[in-house]
Design an enzyme around this catalytic site. Structure first.
Site, PDB file in Angstrom:
ATOM      1  CG  ASP A  11      -5.060 -39.786   1.248  1.00 13.65           C
ATOM      2  OD1 ASP A  11      -4.170 -38.833   1.088  1.00 13.65           O
ATOM      3  OD2 ASP A  11      -5.183 -40.880   1.713  1.00 13.65           O
ATOM      4  N   GLY A  44     -25.994 -28.821 -10.188  1.00 12.63           N
ATOM      5  CA  GLY A  44     -26.906 -27.737 -10.115  1.00 12.63           C
ATOM      6  C   GLY A  44     -28.236 -28.465  -9.152  1.00 12.63           C
ATOM      7  N   GLY A  83       3.398 -47.567   5.364  1.00 17.70           N
ATOM      8  CA  GLY A  83       4.420 -47.511   4.055  1.00 17.70           C
ATOM      9  C   GLY A  83       3.810 -48.045   2.967  1.00 17.70           C
ATOM     10  CG  ASN A  84       1.894 -51.923   2.264  1.00 19.51           C
ATOM     11  OD1 ASN A  84       2.380 -52.087   3.165  1.00 19.51           O
ATOM     12  ND2 ASN A  84       1.749 -52.746   1.244  1.00 19.51           N
ATOM     13  CB  SER A  85       0.277 -45.063   2.295  1.00 21.48           C
ATOM     14  OG  SER A  85      -0.519 -45.248   3.658  1.00 21.48           O
ATOM     15  CG  HIS A 142      -1.714 -40.147   4.001  1.00 19.02           C
ATOM     16  ND1 HIS A 142      -2.723 -40.849   3.235  1.00 19.02           N
ATOM     17  CD2 HIS A 142      -0.790 -40.941   4.060  1.00 19.02           C
ATOM     18  CE1 HIS A 142      -2.300 -42.121   3.171  1.00 19.02           C
ATOM     19  NE2 HIS A 142      -1.336 -42.430   3.881  1.00 19.02           N
TER      20      HIS A 142
END
Length: 469
Positions: free
Chosen positions: A139, A269, A211-213, A109
């Protein structure tokens, strides 16, 4: 990613509770300054430029769900005499090197939709990054830059060894202010916050802000055990509830993106179902932890090794308590590797080893199936107690309802044609005879069905005196 969702809050009043002293002293926090000095050179600021779709002159709001910090360029030109170029939105996040040759991990993101990605190193140098690959479901994304020399990098730790109360350190670029370090403890594990199909977050009270992302979460040894990705925040700032993607998911995804540019999740499966209280009682199980095998794909990875009604309790040693946990565990195993499954069958514990395979390709849109040889249409078997006609599912996954008597017991319970009946109470059925046998001497049954609204249980009173025509 700021998650503006309401979480239940428990307020503790002065209840006069006496708290016993702990039997052992709490572990001392790690030498955070030492960890930071070693890790910071490997952490980078990630700036992505995304041309805005808003009309010139209109305000730009931060995208809901984004963890990056956003700035909006202002229009300085005279719009009456010049053509104003589209404004751009600038998102700031974090990333970190995972190898000496310039590969960087961050959040999907942070860079989603970017036309250009800039990376700023700890020493201030700026590089244009190439997007190697991204996995929206997890993500995660991997970038690549060339600095001309080996880069400092961080190594992955084992998030599976984390315990509640363990110290962790988060490094990032909060609000675009620059490199920042915070510390806290693991508050919870295996959090599903509804952001994606493989949610398995580490929750921490270490300060994580916009902003830490994409920044690393380190354990006491300085190894990456998570990628800071989301916060719960009514105000937009840290309130002590942050979330990180565990390294058990980050590492295989990053390696797949580097090797192939995309992440192809494996396939066992199997079709699995939640373990119901009815099944627990019938099979004399202590808990409802685990998942029930509802079907095994012929010639798939699990064929001949597991069967319907087997209860899977562990994958590679990790306990499985829900269908979601099972899906997450498989998503962490790359294609071609083996998975060790522990399961219960008829009260006994067994182990099976399967090789995770590439899922079969779905039919192309608009593709017409090959015509089957002309044969006489088989006649459905009539189940008079339910007032339905059924046929065996081609994949032996249950029995298909092909007709419903409008006056029958099934119709009154809401059962429709083209519904798959998978089980009667705790017992899976794969043929009309098996279904009929499970109805004998019962006044009402709970049917596990897969219909237009998905898989569900329905209760049906039986009419053993009815005759279906």
């Amino acid at each position: 990613m700021t998650l503006c969702k309401t979480l239940p809050v428990l307020t503790l009043a002065a209840l006069g509770l006496a708290i016993a002293a702990p039997a052992h002293a709490a572990p001392a926090p790690p030498a955070i300054a030492k960890l930071a000095r070693a890790a910071l050179p490997a952490v980078v600021d990630v700036e992505s430029i995304d041309p805005m779709k808003a009309k010139p002159g209109s305000g730009a709001a931060s995208k809901p769900g984004d963890g990056g910090f956003h700035k909006t360029a202002t229009d300085k030109a005279d719009s009456h005499s010049l053509i104003v170029p589209p404004r751009a939105e600038q998102a700031l996040g974090t990333g970190f090197f995972i190898s000496p040759d310039g590969y960087i991990v961050t959040n999907h993101h942070v860079i989603a939709g970017a036309s250009e990605i800039k990376v700023t190193l700890h020493d201030g140098r700026i590089f244009t990054a190439k997007l190697v690959g991204a996995d929206k479901k997890a993500d995660l994304a991997v970038l690549k830059i060339d600095t001309g020399k080996p880069d400092p990098y961080l190594t992955f730790g084992d998030s599976g060894k984390l315990e509640l109360g363990d110290w962790v350190v988060a490094i990032g670029n909060p609000f675009g202010l620059g490199f920042s370090v915070s510390a806290g403890v693991v508050s919870a594990l295996h959090r599903d916050i509804g952001s994606g199909p493989f949610d398995n977050f580490i929750q921490t009270d270490a300060a994580i802000n916009r902003g830490n992302s994409g920044g690393p979460m380190l354990d006491a040894a300085g190894h990456v055990v998570g990628v800071d990705s989301a916060i719960y925040s009514p105000s937009g700032g840290s309130v002590g509830i942050g979330f990180a993607i565990p390294s058990s998911m980050v590492k295989p995804v990053a390696l797949a993106l580097i090797a192939h540019g995309s992440m192809t999740r494996g396939w066992a499966g199997l079709r699995v179902e939640h373990l119901s209280a009815d099944m627990q009682h019938a099979w004399h199980l202590k808990t409802t932890d685990g998942v029930v095998v509802g079907g095994v794909v012929a010639h798939g990875p699990s064929a001949g090794k597991l069967a319907p009604a087997d209860v899977i309790t562990r994958v590679n040693g990790n306990p499985i308590d829900t269908v979601h946990a099972f899906k997450v565990a498989l998503a962490e195993i790359p294609v071609g590797q083996t998975a060790q499954l522990r399961y219960r069958h008829d009260g006994d514990v067994h182990d099976a080893t399967i090789t995770i395979a590439v899922p079969p390709k779905p039919a192309a849109p608009g593709a017409k199936p090959k015509p089957a040889p002309a044969t006489t249409a088989p006649k459905p078997d009539m189940i008079s107690a339910l007032g339905i006609g059924v046929m065996t599912h081609p994949g032996a996954q249950g029995v298909i309802v092909v007709s419903v008597d409008k006056n029958g017991a099934a119709a009154h319970a809401g059962l429709q044609a083209d519904t798959l009946i998978e089980a009667v109470g705790p017992d899976f059925v794969t043929s009309p005879k098996a279904l009929n046998d499970k109805l004998a001497r019962k006044h009402a049954v709970a049917l596990l069905v897969d219909g237009p609204d998905g898989t569900s249980w329905i209760s049906v009173p039986l009419d053993h005196e009815a005759t279906t025509h």
